[in-house]
Design a protein around this motif. Structure first.
Motif, short mmCIF file in Angstrom:
data_model
loop_
_atom_site.label_atom_id
_atom_site.label_comp_id
_atom_site.label_asym_id
_atom_site.label_seq_id
_atom_site.Cartn_x
_atom_site.Cartn_y
_atom_site.Cartn_z
N MET A 10 0.84 -1.20 0.00
CA MET A 10 0.00 0.00 0.00
C MET A 10 0.87 1.25 0.00
O MET A 10 1.39 1.66 1.03
N THR A 11 1.02 1.84 -1.16
CA THR A 11 1.85 3.04 -1.28
C THR A 11 1.03 4.26 -1.66
O THR A 11 1.56 5.35 -1.72
N SER A 12 -0.25 4.06 -1.92
CA SER A 12 -1.08 5.21 -2.30
C SER A 12 -2.40 5.14 -1.53
O SER A 12 -2.64 4.20 -0.78
N PHE A 13 -3.22 6.13 -1.73
CA PHE A 13 -4.53 6.16 -1.11
C PHE A 13 -5.60 5.77 -2.13
O PHE A 13 -6.60 6.44 -2.29
N CYS A 14 -5.36 4.67 -2.81
CA CYS A 14 -6.29 4.20 -3.83
C CYS A 14 -7.41 3.41 -3.15
O CYS A 14 -7.16 2.35 -2.57
N PRO A 15 -8.65 3.88 -3.23
CA PRO A 15 -9.75 3.17 -2.55
C PRO A 15 -10.02 1.80 -3.15
O PRO A 15 -10.41 0.88 -2.43
N HIS A 16 -9.79 1.64 -4.43
CA HIS A 16 -10.01 0.34 -5.07
C HIS A 16 -9.03 -0.70 -4.51
O HIS A 16 -9.42 -1.82 -4.18
N VAL A 17 -7.77 -0.36 -4.42
CA VAL A 17 -6.77 -1.27 -3.91
C VAL A 17 -7.06 -1.62 -2.45
O VAL A 17 -6.98 -2.78 -2.04
N LEU A 18 -7.43 -0.62 -1.66
CA LEU A 18 -7.76 -0.85 -0.25
C LEU A 18 -8.95 -1.79 -0.12
O LEU A 18 -8.89 -2.78 0.62
N TYR A 19 -10.01 -1.52 -0.85
CA TYR A 19 -11.20 -2.36 -0.79
C TYR A 19 -10.89 -3.79 -1.25
O TYR A 19 -11.31 -4.76 -0.64
N HIS A 20 -10.12 -3.91 -2.31
CA HIS A 20 -9.76 -5.23 -2.83
C HIS A 20 -8.92 -6.01 -1.81
O HIS A 20 -9.12 -7.21 -1.62
N ALA A 21 -8.00 -5.34 -1.16
CA ALA A 21 -7.16 -6.01 -0.15
C ALA A 21 -8.02 -6.54 0.99
O ALA A 21 -7.84 -7.69 1.43
N ILE A 22 -8.94 -5.75 1.47
CA ILE A 22 -9.81 -6.18 2.56
C ILE A 22 -10.73 -7.30 2.10
O ILE A 22 -10.91 -8.30 2.80
N SER A 23 -11.31 -7.16 0.91
CA SER A 23 -12.20 -8.20 0.38
C SER A 23 -11.48 -9.52 0.19
O SER A 23 -12.01 -10.59 0.50
N GLU A 24 -10.25 -9.45 -0.31
CA GLU A 24 -9.44 -10.66 -0.50
C GLU A 24 -9.14 -11.31 0.84
O GLU A 24 -9.20 -12.53 0.99
N HIS A 25 -8.82 -10.50 1.83
CA HIS A 25 -8.54 -11.01 3.17
C HIS A 25 -9.78 -11.70 3.75
O HIS A 25 -9.69 -12.79 4.32
N ILE A 26 -10.95 -11.08 3.58
CA ILE A 26 -12.20 -11.68 4.06
C ILE A 26 -12.44 -13.01 3.36
O ILE A 26 -12.76 -14.01 3.99
N TYR A 27 -12.25 -13.02 2.05
CA TYR A 27 -12.47 -14.25 1.29
C TYR A 27 -11.54 -15.37 1.76
O TYR A 27 -11.97 -16.50 1.99
N GLU A 28 -10.27 -15.05 1.92
CA GLU A 28 -9.29 -16.07 2.33
C GLU A 28 -9.59 -16.61 3.73
O GLU A 28 -9.45 -17.80 3.98
N GLU A 29 -9.97 -15.71 4.63
CA GLU A 29 -10.19 -16.12 6.01
C GLU A 29 -11.54 -16.79 6.24
O GLU A 29 -11.66 -17.65 7.10
N CYS A 30 -12.54 -16.41 5.48
CA CYS A 30 -13.90 -16.90 5.74
C CYS A 30 -14.38 -17.98 4.77
O CYS A 30 -15.25 -18.77 5.12
#
Length: 139
Positions: A117-137
């Motif tokens: 995370m080197t920028s304040f890109c909302p798409h990248v942030l949302y994708h990272a969280i969504s991917e984390h949720i998917y992997e964990e759940c």
């Protein structure tokens, strides 16, 4: 498939929400819950997040930006410099909405280094969280 240009995505965003606007009550009545580190409330978090992104017209910006612009839209993708600056402000707004109630999960999952995370890109942030949720759940 719809092509979302930078100008189209910018046009979807509500620029001047009046503080006295009675619909702002809906935002107070439907707060985004803090995402639990065990992700047990991820469905409620995503639903409330979607509500807020739709209310501000930021949903297309968050979900379609990298589809249409893999490296994000640049200054030349906008008609004017003012449009470019408005786009940047809306990206920061969307980022703050997403991050506001997911910060502890993002930090606990060490998603900063994992997603570079080197920028304040909302798409990248949302994708990272969504991917984390998917992997964990679901994985």
């Amino acid at each position: 498939m719809t092509k979302y240009t930078a100008e189209y995505m910018l046009a979807q965003v509500k620029d001047n929400v009046e503080i006295t606007d009675p619909t702002l009550e809906a935002l107070k009545l439907y707060p985004i819950p803090e995402l639990e580190t065990d992700l047990s409330n991820h469905v409620e978090w995503e639903r409330a997040l979607d509500f807020h992104l739709q209310y501000y017209g930021l949903e297309v910006l968050v979900r379609s930006m990298k589809t249409e612009y893999p490296h994000g839209p640049g200054r030349n993708d906008f008609k004017t410099t003012d449009h470019w600056h408005r786009w940047q402000r809306h990206c920061l707004h969307a980022y703050s909405i997403i991050y506001s109630q997911a910060a502890k999960v993002f930090k606990a999952g060490d998603l900063w280094s994992r997603w570079n995370m080197t920028s304040f890109c909302p798409h990248v942030l949302y994708h990272a969280i969504s991917e984390h949720i998917y992997e964990e759940c679901y994985y």
